[in-house]
Design a protein around this motif. Sequence first.
Motif: not given
Length: 279
Positions: A202-226
Amino acid sequence: MPPLRFVALGDSFSEGVGDRADGVWRGWAALLADGLPGPGQRLEFVNLAVSGALSADVAEHQAPRAVALRPHLASVVVGVNDTLRHGFDIGRFAGRLDRVLAALDAAGAVLLTACLPDPGRMLGLPAPLARPLARRRRSVNAVVHALSARHDAVHLHLADPAWTADRRLWSADRLHPGEPGHRAVAGAFHRLLAERGLARGPAPSPEASEPPPTRAETARWLATAGTGWVLRRSRDLLPQLLLLAGEELLHRSDAAGGGPLDARAETALAEALAATMGE
C-alpha cells in the motif's frame, strides 16, 4: 519468498531529519519501505544516510556497505552539503556520484534518485548570496539528471516549484521536509515505483501520524541543533560565500543567467559531464 532489500544512502534528507517519530528520525525512506513488499514478502530496510554527508562520504563509506548488502532497491540522494562547502567542485561531484550509481547498478539494484531544491531560495537569502548557491544547485541537478538517465534510475524532481513553494511541506529550518513533506516524497516515489511494478504494498498515507511541533519545540530545536548546524556551515562556507557574493556584485549577473560567472559554471559543468559520460 526471498526478502526485499532496500538501502538508503545520502545525507540528512534521507536520514529523516524533520520527521520525528517515537523520539527518532524516521523520514521518507522508512515510510516508503513499508509500502514496497508484496503480501507475504519480508522487507529488509537499512538506512545508511548520515546528516552532513558529502558525496565523498557516500562514495567512500556508504556505497561499499550498500553494495555488500546486495539490495534490490537503493536510493542515492546527495549534493546539498556539497553545494554548501567551500571546496565545491562539480567535476569531482559528478565522478563520485557516477561511481556510486554504477556500483549499485552493477550489483543489481534499481536506483532511486532526486534532484535538489535551491537552498538559497529556501532560506530566503539576499540575491548576491543566493545566486552562487543557485548556480551550484543547477550544476548538481544537471549531473543528477544525466546520471539518472544513464543508469535508468527512478527519479523524482524535487526542485520543481510544486515542492519548493508549498511551505507546509518543510520544517522550521527551511532546509528539511517536515512530516508532511517526507510523506509526500515517500508517496511520490511509491507512485513511480508502482508504475514499474516495483512497489507492491500500500502507498504511504499522506496523513501525519505525529502532532506538528509546537512553537516552543520549534524554537528549542532552532536554538540547539539548528544553531549548531548554521555555525558549522558558516565556518566552512561563509568566508567563500562572501567572496562569491562580491563577485556577483562586481559582475552584476542577473537572476536569469548570463555573465561571466554563469559562463564559467556552464563550462565547468560541460567538462564534468563530458568526463563522466565519456563524451
